[in-house]
Design an enzyme around this catalytic site. Structure first.
Site, PDB file in Angstrom:
ATOM      1  N   ARG A 231       0.841  -1.185   0.000  1.00 16.41           N
ATOM      2  CA  ARG A 231       0.000   0.000   0.000  1.00 16.41           C
ATOM      3  C   ARG A 231       0.884   1.245   0.000  1.00 16.41           C
ATOM      4  O   ARG A 231       1.900   1.295   0.704  1.00 16.41           O
ATOM      5  CB  ARG A 231      -0.931   0.021   1.230  1.00 16.41           C
ATOM      6  CG  ARG A 231      -2.036  -1.019   1.185  1.00 16.41           C
ATOM      7  CD  ARG A 231      -3.085  -0.668   0.142  1.00 16.41           C
ATOM      8  NE  ARG A 231      -4.184  -1.638   0.097  1.00 16.41           N
ATOM      9  CZ  ARG A 231      -4.240  -2.654  -0.742  1.00 16.41           C
ATOM     10  NH1 ARG A 231      -3.241  -2.861  -1.589  1.00 16.41           N
ATOM     11  NH2 ARG A 231      -5.284  -3.469  -0.737  1.00 16.41           N
ATOM     12  N   GLU A 259      -2.304   7.643  -7.601  1.00 13.56           N
ATOM     13  CA  GLU A 259      -2.183   6.968  -8.891  1.00 13.56           C
ATOM     14  C   GLU A 259      -3.504   7.076  -9.642  1.00 13.56           C
ATOM     15  O   GLU A 259      -4.561   7.221  -9.025  1.00 13.56           O
ATOM     16  CB  GLU A 259      -1.781   5.506  -8.708  1.00 13.56           C
ATOM     17  CG  GLU A 259      -2.815   4.642  -8.025  1.00 13.56           C
ATOM     18  CD  GLU A 259      -2.325   3.216  -7.831  1.00 13.56           C
ATOM     19  OE1 GLU A 259      -2.977   2.307  -8.365  1.00 13.56           O
ATOM     20  OE2 GLU A 259      -1.301   3.008  -7.146  1.00 13.56           O
ATOM     21  N   HIS A 282       0.574  -0.715 -10.746  1.00 18.79           N
ATOM     22  CA  HIS A 282      -0.303  -1.392  -9.781  1.00 18.79           C
ATOM     23  C   HIS A 282      -0.846  -2.694 -10.402  1.00 18.79           C
ATOM     24  O   HIS A 282      -2.051  -2.918 -10.485  1.00 18.79           O
ATOM     25  CB  HIS A 282      -1.467  -0.487  -9.356  1.00 18.79           C
ATOM     26  CG  HIS A 282      -2.067  -0.919  -8.046  1.00 18.79           C
ATOM     27  ND1 HIS A 282      -2.765  -0.069  -7.225  1.00 18.79           N
ATOM     28  CD2 HIS A 282      -2.079  -2.126  -7.409  1.00 18.79           C
ATOM     29  CE1 HIS A 282      -3.178  -0.703  -6.153  1.00 18.79           C
ATOM     30  NE2 HIS A 282      -2.770  -1.962  -6.242  1.00 18.79           N
TER      31      HIS A 282
END
Length: 401
Positions: A231, A259, A282
């Site tokens: 995270r 993001e 990601h």
């Protein structure tokens, strides 16, 4: 029963949901704004990273279960769900191998400068001398913060590379560490002090937010590598950027603050131009194998709920109800028995916080355990026990806590 799937799940997994109901609505590109319009008919909502806000929850009158097709549930307003009595469940551990594989890929990329070498080759530059300075992984020490399913998969792969593994986790014992072939240390900073490579796999919690601070980074070995596939909030990104610019460490991130929420498009981040810092999109859980495993688990959770009324992987269940009394009622399995017991409790203003009823073989008798917020009077127990045609026995048990 209507199931709304607001997530991109493999097409071949959707039949698992359609076996439960003919009312499956698949909207993989549904945005948070569209969810905020409310889901009028949905009983079950399946999402991946799409935000499920209080607005969505309050405008979805039939919603009873939200399934996160993944592990973390920080994209779901848990407080709002709990206030509306909506279950939230997740699919933990199903993407562990995928994230571990990306973690090892990022470690290798950092050690061998692979992204930089590829970029220079695309630009027509030959720079073999610059890219022949890797340390290599064999014999190096990998530090792991967080030894859940992902951390354990990373440890297994690192050991196959001949790395020594040092780990910290709040729940990791020396015995567990020994079985996993890793060395347990007592604090995260102990890991920082000895790790040539440090990888993060802790859950986001108040005690882990900002864990990788400027002070923490100063504890790391000069030239160490850091990887974050967990995270973004765990890392102080400003401090990390400074550490990379100074050459103190090098890092790779699969997650970063702010993001883009969309799948594609332009983006801008202050981390883009930091030397010695790689960013991926990601994609830790984004392998077909992982997506199939997560989809199958989400379907299993939905199936158990639809067919059994049970919610596996229930996240927003109260850990402690603070109900010091248990009323154990053995009774004949007949209509209205439990309702009559509850009526007696209601007359005395006693709240039943949890109820479990189990049936004995033969389906003639049952046992109901009721956790109570306060002690019932002797008069109530007398009246309950007096229902001889319904109640076999009624015993009051005080919690040891």
């Amino acid at each position: 029963m209507t199931i709304v799937i607001a997530a991109k799940l493999p097409e071949e997994s959707l039949h698992l949901f359609r076996e439960l109901t003919d009312k499956v609505i698949v909207e993989p590109d549904m945005t948070p704004e569209e969810l905020d319009n409310g889901l009028e008919k949905a009983s079950i909502l399946v999402v991946r990273s799409t935000k499920v806000s209080r607005t969505c929850i309050e405008k979805s009158p039939k919603l009873t279960l939200i399934i996160r097709a993944g592990a973390g549930v920080n994209n779901i307003d848990m407080k709002a769900a709990s206030e509306r009595g909506i279950y939230v469940a997740n699919c933990p551990g199903k993407n562990a191998i995928a994230v571990a594989e990306l973690t090892m890929g990022l470690i290798l990329s950092l050690d061998r400068y692979i992204p930089d070498a590829v970029q220079e080759s695309r630009e027509g530059h030959w720079n073999k001398a610059a890219y022949s300075k890797a340390n290599g992984l064999y014999g190096q020490t990998l530090g792991i913060l967080g030894m859940g399913p992902i951390g354990r998969e990373v440890a297994s792969r690192a050991r196959a590379f001949g790395m020594n593994v040092v780990a910290w986790s709040r729940s990791l014992t020396h015995e567990q560490a020994g079985a996993l072939g890793v060395r347990r240390v007592s604090t995260p900073k102990e890991v920082a002090n000895v790790a040539d490579v440090l990888t993060l796999h802790v859950a986001l919690a108040p005690e882990t937010e900002g864990l990788i601070s400027a002070e923490f980074l100063k504890q790391m070995k000069p030239g160490a590598l850091l990887v974050n596939t967990s995270r973004s909030e765990i890392v102080d990104e400003k401090a990390l950027a400074e550490a990379c610019r100074s050459g103190q460490i090098r890092a790779a991130l699969d997650v970063f603050k702010d993001e883009p929420s969309s799948k594609e498009g332009a983006f801008s981040s202050p981390l883009q131009e930091v030397p010695g810092l790689y960013i991926t999109h990601h994609i830790g859980a984004s392998t077909r194998q992982a997506q199939m495993a997560v989809a199958a688990e989400a379907a299993r959770v939905a199936r158990e709920y639809v067919r059994e009324g049970r919610v596996d992987n229930w996240i927003n269940r109260c850990d402690e109800t603070n109900s010091p009394w248990k009323l154990v009622v053995r009774h004949f399995d007949r209509p209205g028995v439990i309702a009559n017991v509850m009526t007696e409790l209601k007359q005395d203003g006693i709240n039943a916080q949890e109820v479990q009823n189990v049936i004995f073989d033969g389906k003639k008798t049952a046992c109901c355990t009721i956790q109570l917020a306060s002690e019932p009077s002797g008069q109530i127990l007398y009246r309950i026990r007096g229902r001889k045609d319904e109640v076999i026995s009624a015993d009051l048990i005080e919690s040891d806590d």
